[in-house]
Design a protein around this motif. Structure first.
Motif, PDB file in Angstrom:
ATOM      1  N   THR A   1      33.469  21.854  53.278  1.00  0.00           N
ATOM      2  CA  THR A   1      34.763  21.498  53.444  1.00  0.00           C
ATOM      3  C   THR A   1      35.186  20.265  52.943  1.00  0.00           C
ATOM      4  N   GLY A   2      36.375  19.874  52.235  1.00  0.00           N
ATOM      5  CA  GLY A   2      36.660  18.580  51.775  1.00  0.00           C
ATOM      6  C   GLY A   2      36.398  18.420  50.521  1.00  0.00           C
ATOM      7  N   VAL A   3      35.661  19.496  49.517  1.00  0.00           N
ATOM      8  CA  VAL A   3      35.440  19.458  48.123  1.00  0.00           C
ATOM      9  C   VAL A   3      36.651  19.349  47.450  1.00  0.00           C
ATOM     10  N   ALA A   4      37.825  20.189  47.798  1.00  0.00           N
ATOM     11  CA  ALA A   4      38.818  20.364  46.807  1.00  0.00           C
ATOM     12  C   ALA A   4      39.555  18.738  46.746  1.00  0.00           C
ATOM     13  N   HIS A   5      39.547  18.265  48.070  1.00  0.00           N
ATOM     14  CA  HIS A   5      40.292  17.020  48.410  1.00  0.00           C
ATOM     15  C   HIS A   5      39.298  15.888  47.268  1.00  0.00           C
TER      16      HIS A   5
ATOM     17  N   ILE B   1      31.279  16.282  54.362  1.00  0.00           N
ATOM     18  CA  ILE B   1      31.794  14.932  53.358  1.00  0.00           C
ATOM     19  C   ILE B   1      30.661  14.457  53.076  1.00  0.00           C
ATOM     20  N   ARG B   2      29.528  14.187  54.129  1.00  0.00           N
ATOM     21  CA  ARG B   2      28.453  13.338  54.065  1.00  0.00           C
ATOM     22  C   ARG B   2      27.433  14.163  53.289  1.00  0.00           C
ATOM     23  N   ASN B   3      27.482  15.514  53.198  1.00  0.00           N
ATOM     24  CA  ASN B   3      26.566  16.318  52.481  1.00  0.00           C
ATOM     25  C   ASN B   3      27.035  16.775  50.926  1.00  0.00           C
ATOM     26  N   LEU B   4      28.138  16.529  50.679  1.00  0.00           N
ATOM     27  CA  LEU B   4      28.458  16.753  49.179  1.00  0.00           C
ATOM     28  C   LEU B   4      27.893  15.873  48.258  1.00  0.00           C
TER      29      LEU B   4
END
Length: 536
Positions: A112-116, A286-289
């Motif tokens: 989650t958060g990858v698009a942003h 987010i931390r793991n992206l």
């Protein structure tokens, strides 16, 4: 959104009736709106009622549509990229909007958060823009990714000494890479050429990139925008941007009572559909992206057939098409990845979530409703207007003015998006000395009236008139027109539905309102959120 890569989506709530513009969650998207309810401007919006309709009030927007059709050109390149070009020669300016049909709902589980995140990185440049020497920069960027992997492993193993050494090397390499980058070079190019409004936003369903240029900079825009998505360097400033996004989440969610409330509320309202996830992403995700995660997401979704571009202003459509073929025709055709979107099962009973935090109490109430393409979409928009559109709305008059239970009371349709079945959400901020339970009772009274008492012709007509005025005001600007054309083109299959929607609103009857209210506003279909003030 004053900075080009701040990543905060825009909600244009004054047009909630007439258009489905920017129904974004991004958690912070909606949070920003709800926070604004604390300000007087929200409670005082629409201080005057729209003018009463007269016999001269047009009943159809068809004449406006006919003019647009004469000025509009649409074409698709061989690789599948769609262009909509609308000529407006009143001033020598042009607005550009690139619409990627991908948002939070398309993200893989655990990412989650990858698009942003990608939206942020799309401003960092390419192999030619944003760098002093890409050949020297790339090995450093690759080394940073390797070191990040090793740092994670050392943390997991509790190897403190090794972790310190790795972090020191990471900091050294990152400094070297930073010295080879040209910070915000794209923004500087745009600004020096007279461009304004360089920005972007991400929602549950789409990512949008936009700015405006003088009319004689058409080819410069073609060059910049095509290269941005042809050869982006998504690892540049990756780890610095990750900290920016984490701070954004801390500010808008962890450190915001209403932010936390919204995240828990939407998680309660949805059980399987990805609408339940915040577009900014969960903290741990987010931390793991990694740069590789973002690159894979880009490769899967930023393909020509999944992009659409609107150009509105002082342009020649033939010249636009010629340049589009030169610059965007370079993109190879590719099939878009398909992430299965699970269907949310019907809700069978009331759901409730309560949060206690140091905050003024809030009350939220949501009801599931169908997607924007449903035949009753216009009815839901009318209901939202009746209950929530300004000082003449029922919620404001009842809860704020008469009973004085709330400092603000509103609602809107299409939360947290509208491409899929979504929610009609109502919220209220308690006035001093009153409770959320009092607000719940007052809100329920107004909702139940829609089921038991037919709306008067005068009230219905007022809302329809306001809807028409809101839409036409939006379409008055080049960027507003670009935004609306693409929203309807992508979500409903044709930009013409932008104008059809207003005729559908005009056709809504009091019986329609009563029918939809009875079907939707049931206890079984209700989700409740209570943000209570935590005591000492």
């Amino acid at each position: 959104m004053n900075q080009p890569n701040c990543g905060r989506a825009i909600f244009n709530f004054s047009q909630r009736l007439s258009v489905m513009l920017y129904r974004m969650f991004v958690t912070l998207l909606t949070l920003a709106f709800l926070w604004s309810a604390l300000l007087p401007e929200v409670a005082l919006a629409q201080t005057t009622a729209p003018p009463a309709p007269t016999s001269k009030t047009p009943t159809s927007i068809q004449p406006y549509l006919d003019r647009v059709i004469k000025q509009l050109t649409e074409f698709r390149l061989d690789n599948g990229l769609k262009f909509i070009v609308l000529e407006r020669h009143q001033a020598p300016v042009v607005s550009f909007l690139t619409y990627a049909d991908v948002g939070g709902v398309d993200e893989p589980d655990g990412k989650t958060g990858v698009a942003h995140f990608l939206e942020h990185l799309a401003f960092k440049g390419t192999k030619r823009i944003g760098t002093k020497d890409y050949n020297a920069e790339k090995p450093l960027l690759d080394r940073l990714e390797q070191l990040d992997t090793q740092i994670r492993a050392a943390k997991a193993a509790g190897k403190t000494e090794e972790l310190a050494k790795l972090q020191a090397e990471f900091d050294r390499v990152e400094l070297q890479a930073t010295k080879l980058s040209k910070q915000n070079e794209m923004g500087q190019i745009v600004e020096q050429a007279g461009g304004v409004g360089l920005n972007a936003n991400t929602s549950t369903e789409a990512t949008r990139y936009f700015y405006s240029f003088p009319a004689n900079k058409l080819e410069l825009w073609m060059s910049l925008e095509s290269e941005r998505f042809l050869e982006p360097v998504l690892s540049r400033d990756f780890y610095k941007e990750k900290e920016v996004i984490l701070e954004e989440r801390r500010l808008r969610v962890e450190n915001s009572p209403i932010g936390l409330m919204i995240e828990k509320f939407i998680d309660a309202a949805y059980k399987v559909h990805p609408y339940r996830r915040p577009v900014i992403g969960y903290d741990q995700d987010i931390r793991n992206l990694t740069p590789d995660d973002v690159q894979k997401f880009f490769n899967n979704y930023y393909v020509p057939s999944n992009l659409a571009i609107a150009i509105v202003g002082d342009v020649n459509p033939n010249e636009v098409k010629r340049l589009a073929q030169i610059y965007f025709g370079r993109f190879p055709a590719k099939t878009k990845a398909v992430q299965p979107i699970p269907t949310e099962p019907p809700q069978a009973q009331t759901r409730e979530v309560t949060v206690e935090l140091p905050s003024q109490p809030w009350y939220l109430e949501g009801y599931h409703r169908p997607a924007v393409t449903h035949p009753d979409n216009a009815v839901y928009e009318i209901i939202a207007g009746l209950l929530s559109n300004g000082r003449t709305s029922r919620l404001y008059k009842s809860l704020v003015e008469q009973k004085r239970l709330a400092l603000a009371a509103q609602g809107f349709s299409g939360f947290p998006g509208d491409k899929y079945p979504n929610l009609m959400l109502f919220y209220a901020l308690t006035a001093p000395g009153h409770t959320v339970d009092e607000l719940a009772a007052g809100l329920r009274t107004e909702i139940d009236k829609l089921k038991t008492e037919p709306v008067t012709d005068a009230e219905l007509q007022r809302v329809k008139t306001q809807a028409r005025a809101d839409l036409l005001r939006t379409l008055d600007s080049n960027m507003g027109m670009a935004q609306q054309l693409l929203e309807y083109e992508v979500k409903t299959g044709s930009w013409r539905n932008l104008f059809k929607q207003l005729d559908e609103i005009a056709a809504v009857t009091a019986a329609d309102v009563q029918r939809v209210a009875k079907a939707s506003f049931t206890a079984e279909n209700r989700t409740i959120g209570k943000l209570l003030s935590k005591q000492g």
